[in-house]
Write a protein that holds these residues in place. Structure first.
Motif, PDB file in Angstrom:
ATOM      1  N   THR A   1      32.238  62.374  25.682  1.00 26.76           N
ATOM      2  CA  THR A   1      31.730  62.533  24.323  1.00 26.76           C
ATOM      3  C   THR A   1      31.648  61.186  23.615  1.00 26.76           C
ATOM      4  N   GLY A   2      30.921  61.168  22.500  1.00 26.35           N
ATOM      5  CA  GLY A   2      30.875  60.011  21.619  1.00 26.35           C
ATOM      6  C   GLY A   2      30.463  58.735  22.302  1.00 26.35           C
ATOM      7  N   GLY A   3      31.148  57.645  21.953  1.00 30.16           N
ATOM      8  CA  GLY A   3      30.824  56.335  22.485  1.00 30.16           C
ATOM      9  C   GLY A   3      31.059  56.220  23.971  1.00 30.16           C
ATOM     10  N   ILE A   4      31.996  57.000  24.500  1.00 29.17           N
ATOM     11  CA  ILE A   4      32.244  56.970  25.945  1.00 29.17           C
ATOM     12  C   ILE A   4      31.027  57.499  26.689  1.00 29.17           C
ATOM     13  N   GLY A   5      30.423  58.566  26.156  1.00 28.51           N
ATOM     14  CA  GLY A   5      29.208  59.093  26.764  1.00 28.51           C
ATOM     15  C   GLY A   5      28.079  58.082  26.730  1.00 28.51           C
ATOM     16  N   ALA A   6      27.931  57.385  25.590  1.00 28.32           N
ATOM     17  CA  ALA A   6      26.893  56.360  25.465  1.00 28.32           C
ATOM     18  C   ALA A   6      27.125  55.238  26.468  1.00 28.32           C
ATOM     19  N   ALA A   7      28.387  54.858  26.649  1.00 27.08           N
ATOM     20  CA  ALA A   7      28.711  53.810  27.614  1.00 27.08           C
ATOM     21  C   ALA A   7      28.378  54.236  29.033  1.00 27.08           C
ATOM     22  N   MET A   8      28.702  55.481  29.368  1.00 23.71           N
ATOM     23  CA  MET A   8      28.437  55.952  30.732  1.00 23.71           C
ATOM     24  C   MET A   8      26.945  56.011  31.043  1.00 23.71           C
ATOM     25  N   GLU A   9      26.148  56.235  30.014  1.00 21.77           N
ATOM     26  CA  GLU A   9      24.690  56.230  30.217  1.00 21.77           C
ATOM     27  C   GLU A   9      24.193  54.885  30.700  1.00 21.77           C
ATOM     28  N   THR A  10      24.850  53.811  30.279  1.00 21.54           N
ATOM     29  CA  THR A  10      24.384  52.475  30.657  1.00 21.54           C
ATOM     30  C   THR A  10      24.567  52.196  32.151  1.00 21.54           C
ATOM     31  N   VAL A  11      25.422  52.970  32.821  1.00 25.78           N
ATOM     32  CA  VAL A  11      25.566  52.810  34.269  1.00 25.78           C
ATOM     33  C   VAL A  11      24.900  53.961  35.015  1.00 25.78           C
ATOM     34  N   GLY A  12      24.048  54.703  34.325  1.00 27.54           N
ATOM     35  CA  GLY A  12      23.246  55.731  34.976  1.00 27.54           C
ATOM     36  C   GLY A  12      23.850  57.109  35.025  1.00 27.54           C
ATOM     37  N   ALA A  13      25.065  57.280  34.503  1.00 27.10           N
ATOM     38  CA  ALA A  13      25.682  58.606  34.500  1.00 27.10           C
ATOM     39  C   ALA A  13      24.961  59.520  33.521  1.00 27.10           C
ATOM     40  N   VAL A  14      25.159  60.814  33.698  1.00 29.26           N
ATOM     41  CA  VAL A  14      24.542  61.813  32.819  1.00 29.26           C
ATOM     42  C   VAL A  14      25.655  62.473  32.012  1.00 29.26           C
ATOM     43  N   PRO A  15      25.898  61.991  30.791  1.00 35.84           N
ATOM     44  CA  PRO A  15      27.013  62.536  30.005  1.00 35.84           C
ATOM     45  C   PRO A  15      26.704  63.910  29.441  1.00 35.84           C
ATOM     46  N   THR A  16      27.713  64.752  29.430  1.00 38.04           N
ATOM     47  CA  THR A  16      27.616  66.087  28.851  1.00 38.04           C
ATOM     48  C   THR A  16      28.763  66.263  27.874  1.00 38.04           C
ATOM     49  N   SER A  17      28.466  66.727  26.669  1.00 38.25           N
ATOM     50  CA  SER A  17      29.503  66.945  25.666  1.00 38.25           C
ATOM     51  C   SER A  17      29.915  68.404  25.662  1.00 38.25           C
ATOM     52  N   MET A  18      31.196  68.635  25.836  1.00 40.14           N
ATOM     53  CA  MET A  18      31.751  69.994  25.750  1.00 40.14           C
ATOM     54  C   MET A  18      33.188  69.876  25.304  1.00 40.14           C
ATOM     55  N   SER A  19      33.720  70.942  24.744  1.00 38.50           N
ATOM     56  CA  SER A  19      35.096  70.913  24.273  1.00 38.50           C
ATOM     57  C   SER A  19      36.049  70.902  25.462  1.00 38.50           C
ATOM     58  N   ALA A  20      37.259  70.435  25.206  1.00 36.94           N
ATOM     59  CA  ALA A  20      38.250  70.289  26.272  1.00 36.94           C
ATOM     60  C   ALA A  20      38.530  71.612  26.984  1.00 36.94           C
ATOM     61  N   SER A  21      38.547  72.696  26.233  1.00 38.00           N
ATOM     62  CA  SER A  21      38.889  73.991  26.827  1.00 38.00           C
ATOM     63  C   SER A  21      37.808  74.525  27.760  1.00 38.00           C
ATOM     64  N   GLU A  22      36.613  73.933  27.709  1.00 38.54           N
ATOM     65  CA  GLU A  22      35.517  74.370  28.576  1.00 38.54           C
ATOM     66  C   GLU A  22      35.424  73.568  29.865  1.00 38.54           C
ATOM     67  N   VAL A  23      36.175  72.482  29.943  1.00 40.17           N
ATOM     68  CA  VAL A  23      35.951  71.489  30.985  1.00 40.17           C
ATOM     69  C   VAL A  23      36.326  71.982  32.378  1.00 40.17           C
ATOM     70  N   ARG A  24      37.475  72.633  32.520  1.00 39.76           N
ATOM     71  CA  ARG A  24      37.927  73.038  33.854  1.00 39.76           C
ATOM     72  C   ARG A  24      36.911  73.971  34.511  1.00 39.76           C
ATOM     73  N   GLN A  25      36.401  74.933  33.763  1.00 46.88           N
ATOM     74  CA  GLN A  25      35.413  75.856  34.326  1.00 46.88           C
ATOM     75  C   GLN A  25      34.145  75.115  34.702  1.00 46.88           C
ATOM     76  N   ALA A  26      33.713  74.178  33.861  1.00 49.75           N
ATOM     77  CA  ALA A  26      32.502  73.413  34.154  1.00 49.75           C
ATOM     78  C   ALA A  26      32.680  72.569  35.408  1.00 49.75           C
ATOM     79  N   MET A  27      33.868  72.048  35.597  1.00 47.06           N
ATOM     80  CA  MET A  27      34.152  71.235  36.777  1.00 47.06           C
ATOM     81  C   MET A  27      34.213  72.092  38.035  1.00 47.06           C
ATOM     82  N   ASP A  28      34.864  73.241  37.926  1.00 43.37           N
ATOM     83  CA  ASP A  28      34.983  74.144  39.076  1.00 43.37           C
ATOM     84  C   ASP A  28      33.626  74.694  39.515  1.00 43.37           C
ATOM     85  N   SER A  29      32.740  74.923  38.543  1.00 39.36           N
ATOM     86  CA  SER A  29      31.425  75.495  38.865  1.00 39.36           C
ATOM     87  C   SER A  29      30.390  74.447  39.235  1.00 39.36           C
ATOM     88  N   GLY A  30      30.741  73.176  39.109  1.00 39.68           N
ATOM     89  CA  GLY A  30      29.811  72.117  39.477  1.00 39.68           C
ATOM     90  C   GLY A  30      28.885  71.675  38.368  1.00 39.68           C
TER      91      GLY A  30
END
Length: 336
Positions: free
Chosen positions: A169-198
């Motif tokens: 999220t935020g500036g970290i997401g913007a920074a990751m874009e500069t190295v070609g990553a695709v940042p996605t913003s989601m709340s912390a409680s949603e992250v484990r499911q998003a990671m498990d599902s790919g």
């Protein structure tokens, strides 16, 4: 004698009513579960109750009052009196404090993060910004530099982030874009499911959150020294509720902030970080370290452009953005 006793009874009843009326309970909206990130709120509740003899209590709820992305909205309408939120969840609602989420600011300690946050929180532009939500900033939730946990093959170079979906999220997401990553913003409680599902292959968090939200359970690697920045997650109170407190209760609340933050920092630097290394080792998670040259190139690509874009966007929105940025960077330079 009978009349005297009647007067005593009435006086006692009146005193009882007064005591009951003086008692106050605030509802506090957090999320997840008790963890390092909420230690200062838990400590604050303990101190406030102690100082007021139980007359002022903070009733902490973990997800029972609001969605974490809607905590600021709940504060604005008085649905509860205190809440925690993260600036990056809704940058348009609290642009002033997002200056603290810019990448590669160079913050090195939790104590420094507190100092910077409180300075920004007390700036007139920030006070006015949060006043739109009938909110008064109480204290930060200082977090160390974020790093990334991921699944699959570990990145050998920053170029390996190209095309990788990362929760950031935020500036970290913007920074990751500069190295070609695709940042996605989601709340912390949603992250484990998003990671498990790919949905995401990697997650940027502080150590406590990687442990609390289970991102290390299926992870194969962790970046040790990427350190692109952190997020700012303040604790706020409803301004009307704060103004409505008695002098005694207000002093108990405001006078307990520093001790609560001291407790938070001691816990994070102690128990939380002591558990982090063993947690990685137990799961055979590979520790990835990038060269100084790569980190320097990453900082050069991400820091200045993100700061310039933030200043331009928020100046256009009516904030003294350059002044806020200079406040933060000036304090960091003064500490170095």
């Amino acid at each position: 004698m009978k009349n005297y006793l009647n007067r005593v009874a009435v006086a006692a009843l009146t005193l009882g009513v007064a005591t009951t009326a003086a008692a106050e309970e605030w509802n506090v909206s957090l999320w997840g579960a008790p963890r390092a990130f909420t230690e200062h709120v838990e400590k604050l509740a303990e101190l406030v109750s102690e100082k007021t003899g139980g007359e002022f209590t903070l009733n902490i709820s973990y997800g029972g009052l609001s969605n974490n992305r809607e905590n600021l909205d709940g504060i604005s309408i008085g649905a509860f009196e205190m809440a925690q939120f993260c600036a990056g969840y809704h940058r348009d609602k609290n642009p002033s404090i997002t200056v603290l989420e810019l990448p590669f600011l160079g913050v090195s300690t939790l104590e420094q993060e507190i100092e910077l946050s409180m300075a920004v929180y007390q700036h007139p532009a920030t006070v006015a910004d949060l006043a739109r939500w009938n909110a008064t900033l109480l204290m930060p939730s200082p977090l160390p530099q974020y790093n990334i946990v991921g699944v699959g093959d570990a990145p050998a170079a920053l170029s390996d982030f190209d095309g990788l979906s990362v929760r950031a999220t935020g500036g970290i997401g913007a920074a990751m874009e500069t190295v070609g990553a695709v940042p996605t913003s989601m709340s912390a409680s949603e992250v484990r499911q998003a990671m498990d599902s790919g949905v995401v292959k990697a997650v940027a968090f502080a150590p406590h959150a990687h442990m609390s939200f289970g991102t290390i359970e299926n992870a194969t690697w962790w970046t040790e020294n990427l350190n692109p920045g952190t997020v700012n997650c303040p604790v706020v109170v409803n301004t009307d509720a704060l103004d409505g407190l008695s002098d005694e209760h207000r002093e108990a609340l405001l006078g307990s902030v520093e001790e609560s933050l001291d407790h938070y920092v001691a816990n994070y630097n102690g128990a939380t970080m002591d558990a982090w290394g063993p947690a990685l080792a137990e799961r055979d998670i590979e520790v990835v370290s990038f060269s100084d040259a790569e980190i320097a190139a990453f900082k050069e690509a991400a820091a200045a452009p993100a700061a310039a874009a933030w200043i331009e966007q928020n100046t256009a929105a009516g904030l003294p953005a350059q002044e806020l940025y200079d406040l933060v960077t000036g304090m960091i330079a003064g500490d170095s």
